[in-house]
Design a protein around this motif. Structure first.
Motif, mmCIF file in Angstrom:
data_model
loop_
_atom_site.group_PDB
_atom_site.id
_atom_site.type_symbol
_atom_site.label_atom_id
_atom_site.label_comp_id
_atom_site.label_asym_id
_atom_site.label_seq_id
_atom_site.Cartn_x
_atom_site.Cartn_y
_atom_site.Cartn_z
ATOM 1 N N ARG A 178 0.634 -1.206 0.138
ATOM 2 C CA ARG A 178 -0.398 0.270 0.108
ATOM 3 C C ARG A 178 0.716 1.037 -0.280
ATOM 4 O O ARG A 178 0.443 2.235 0.433
ATOM 5 N N GLU A 179 1.894 1.206 -0.392
ATOM 6 C CA GLU A 179 2.898 2.186 -0.645
ATOM 7 C C GLU A 179 3.123 2.388 -1.301
ATOM 8 O O GLU A 179 3.400 1.480 -2.488
ATOM 9 N N ALA A 185 8.272 11.541 -3.626
ATOM 10 C CA ALA A 185 8.305 11.241 -2.412
ATOM 11 C C ALA A 185 7.803 9.720 -2.317
ATOM 12 O O ALA A 185 7.306 8.520 -3.479
ATOM 13 N N VAL A 186 7.645 9.175 -1.054
ATOM 14 C CA VAL A 186 6.617 7.853 -0.521
ATOM 15 C C VAL A 186 5.334 8.166 -0.044
ATOM 16 O O VAL A 186 5.224 8.589 0.835
ATOM 17 N N TRP A 187 4.023 7.706 -0.646
ATOM 18 C CA TRP A 187 2.690 7.806 -0.256
ATOM 19 C C TRP A 187 2.339 6.694 0.547
ATOM 20 O O TRP A 187 2.662 5.849 -0.350
ATOM 21 N N MET A 188 1.874 6.496 1.229
ATOM 22 C CA MET A 188 1.052 5.359 2.204
ATOM 23 C C MET A 188 0.205 5.663 2.102
ATOM 24 O O MET A 188 -1.429 6.442 2.575
ATOM 25 N N VAL A 189 -1.247 4.990 1.749
ATOM 26 C CA VAL A 189 -2.236 4.516 1.361
ATOM 27 C C VAL A 189 -2.982 3.873 3.011
ATOM 28 O O VAL A 189 -2.988 2.994 3.051
ATOM 29 N N SER A 410 0.024 -4.957 2.831
ATOM 30 C CA SER A 410 -0.409 -5.801 2.082
ATOM 31 C C SER A 410 -0.911 -6.928 3.433
ATOM 32 O O SER A 410 -0.579 -7.517 3.768
ATOM 33 N N SER A 411 -1.286 -7.650 3.002
ATOM 34 C CA SER A 411 -2.379 -8.762 3.579
ATOM 35 C C SER A 411 -2.542 -10.356 3.413
ATOM 36 O O SER A 411 -2.912 -9.985 1.887
ATOM 37 N N GLY A 412 -2.594 -11.101 3.773
ATOM 38 C CA GLY A 412 -2.989 -12.726 2.722
ATOM 39 C C GLY A 412 -3.422 -13.919 4.344
ATOM 40 O O GLY A 412 -3.515 -13.578 4.732
ATOM 41 N N SER A 413 -2.741 -14.999 3.143
ATOM 42 C CA SER A 413 -2.532 -16.129 3.652
ATOM 43 C C SER A 413 -2.007 -17.199 4.011
ATOM 44 O O SER A 413 -1.935 -17.126 1.802
ATOM 45 N N GLN A 414 -1.366 -17.851 4.630
ATOM 46 C CA GLN A 414 -0.538 -19.293 4.127
ATOM 47 C C GLN A 414 -0.725 -20.524 4.712
ATOM 48 O O GLN A 414 -1.057 -20.136 6.227
ATOM 49 N N PRO A 415 -0.190 -21.716 3.831
ATOM 50 C CA PRO A 415 -0.820 -22.521 5.450
ATOM 51 C C PRO A 415 0.499 -23.058 5.752
ATOM 52 O O PRO A 415 1.878 -23.110 5.202
ATOM 53 N N VAL A 416 0.316 -23.560 6.777
ATOM 54 C CA VAL A 416 0.982 -24.016 8.035
ATOM 55 C C VAL A 416 1.141 -25.301 8.571
ATOM 56 O O VAL A 416 -0.100 -25.399 8.502
#
Length: 522
Positions: A178-179, A185-189, A410-416
């Motif tokens: 989300r950067e 510059a670096v913009w953050m949403v 960012s977001s997501g999922s991972q099998p563990v």
């Protein structure tokens, strides 16, 4: 001053039975507000203090106004109380009770507002419910503060939209979660840039406008879809123009007060254009003629539904007052586990600090691989017994990072998979701090069942509490810095660490009879 007596007289003269039905409904509403007053206060507090839902203050009077304008169609036939309304009241009281058990405000707020529809069905019948379906549905959909789950997806959509627009205009840009990185510059949403406030308010206004201005269903559906899509596109354009202004004329014109004024002016213009465009396609107003009133009175036996509905309303708060729960420990001594192939536990650095208030025990530790090159941080917090105010695993303020120092890229999922072969799906967060980035994997456990879903965690807690058990809930999180080799290398570190970690459900089960030790080990 004489409007209400005239309205009651009209109901009484044209269709028998309405005066008593209105009185029964009014009594039921008073009982609802009195018995569930704490939930009413909680709902109003959210409307007043959370800028995302301040528009919701207008939803109740708007719904009441729409329902009042439908009284000519209502009084055509006598009310016919329905036992299905009684079943709906009982079901929603149960939902409220479950929300109270878990201290989940969303369930309590939904049940409170949906009970108005259930009482209409119980006191007035199916025909009245069908006539009032839009005002009642409008109340439930837009007065319940449910939009927090939209913040993350809207942030992602906004970031990708702005980046594509910048690329089309020839500005060098790079998206990192989300950067948005540009030459200037670096913009953050951030959360505030998601546009969720404008999305909620615009969609609510669009539904009201479509209901009032259109008679054809396809027009109503089309305008509601437009009212939902327009704020998303508008927010993406706002972020694009903000970055464009900053890169072209300087950051001072794209931040601060100028940024706020530009945002409000832009959103106001979009809303005005949306309503003006919809106005030109409005349908002509059709005056509906009411058929002659149908004679007869509701069956006296059906009136018993009114009394039973009021009794069921009172039963919910009465059950919570009588609820006696087993004693739970104030604190427990929780120690970090020993991980095969990893040295530690050691005192963790201050770079990553999850926030979970009210836990009976929590621990944060650091581990180093056998080679000494890989470092993984572990966090574990345990909650014992029924969730209650101040001691709830899933609640506002409890989070896997401190928002004052980190933001989600960012977001997501991972099998563990764990050491004993058991596995689950972990959630993944990529965080951006002041000086570094960090990858976090997390999951929640209720007794021996683990999941990354907060909703499923709450449902498992409800099931345990309703069965009279003393459920034990916990959160597990592992974290690693994202170095120059990227997120994939950090994922490899976390996967190797989790595969050596004992199954969390088994570790938590050992704490169901905690030792009587005051204090917790950090």
């Amino acid at each position: 001053m004489n409007g209400l007596p005239r309205a009651l007289a009209a109901f009484s003269l044209r269709t028998p039975g309405w005066v008593s039905a209105i009185v029964a409904f009014a009594v039921a509403v008073v009982v609802l507000l009195v018995c569930y007053w704490q939930t009413v206060q909680s709902l109003v507090w959210v409307w007043d203090h959370d800028g995302t839902y301040q528009y919701a203050v207008l939803i109740f009077p708007l719904s009441l106004w729409m329902a009042f304008n439908l009284r000519p169609q209502l009084r055509v036939r006598p009310p016919l109380p329905s036992v299905w309304g009684l079943a709906a009241v009982a079901g929603l009281v149960f939902v409220w009770y479950a929300g109270h058990l878990l201290d989940v405000n969303l369930l309590q707020h939904f049940a409170l507002l949906a009970l108005f529809s259930a009482l209409v069905l119980a006191c007035w019948g199916w025909r009245a419910l069908w006539l009032l379906v839009f005002p009642l549905g409008y109340l439930v959909v837009f007065a319940v503060p449910w939009g927090d789950s939209l913040v993350g997806p809207l942030q992602d959509i906004t970031a990708h939209f702005a980046v594509h627009a910048l690329e089309l205009t020839g500005i060098p840009v790079l998206l990192n979660g989300r950067e948005i990185m540009t030459p200037a510059a670096v913009w953050m949403v951030a959360d505030a840039c998601s546009g969720v406030k404008f999305f909620n308010a615009c969609t609510a206004l669009g539904c009201l406008f479509a209901y009032l201005m259109y008679q054809r269903w396809w027009k109503r559906i089309a305008f509601v879809l437009l009212a939902a899509v327009a704020p998303v596109i508008a927010n993406g354009l706002r972020v694009y123009f903000t970055i464009l202004i900053g890169d072209t004329w300087g950051l001072k014109y794209a931040t601060g007060t100028d940024h706020m004024i530009f945002g409000w002016q832009f959103f106001g213009t979009v809303l005005l254009l949306l309503l003006l465009g919809g106005w030109f396609f409005r349908d002509p107003l059709v005056m509906r003629e009411c058929p002659p009133a149908y004679g007869g009175r509701p069956a006296s036996a059906r009136a018993v539904v009114w009394l039973v509905a009021v009794a069921v309303l009172i039963a919910g708060p009465a059950l919570t007052a009588e609820l006696v729960l087993p004693a739970t420990p104030e604190t427990i001594r929780l120690t970090a586990p020993t991980i095969a192939g990893w040295s530690g536990p050691q005192v963790a650095a201050d770079g990553w600090q999850p926030v979970f208030e009210g836990a009976v025990g929590q621990v944060r530790a650091s581990y180093r691989s056998a080679s000494g090159n890989d470092v993984v941080d572990l966090f574990h917090a345990v909650y014992s017994g029924r969730p209650r105010r101040g001691k709830t695993l899933i609640t506002y303020g409890n989070d896997l990072y401190d928002p004052a120092y980190s933001r989600v890229l960012s977001s997501g999922s991972q099998p563990v998979d764990f050491a004993n072969g058991r596995g689950t799906t972990a959630g993944e967060l990529r965080l951006a701090g002041v000086m570094s980035q960090r990858l976090v994997w997390y999951w929640y456990c209720v007794d021996r069942r683990c999941t990354r879903s907060q909703v499923l965690t709450e449902l498992l807690q409800v099931w345990g509490a309703l069965r009279g058990q003393l459920p034990q809930s916990s959160v597990w999180a592992v974290s690693s810095l994202v170095a120059g080799d990227g997120a994939n290398q950090a994922r490899t570190k976390l996967r190797d660490f989790v595969q050596a970690l004992p199954a969390p459900g088994l570790v938590d089960a050992q704490l169901q009879r905690p030792p009587a030790v005051a204090g917790s080990q950090p």
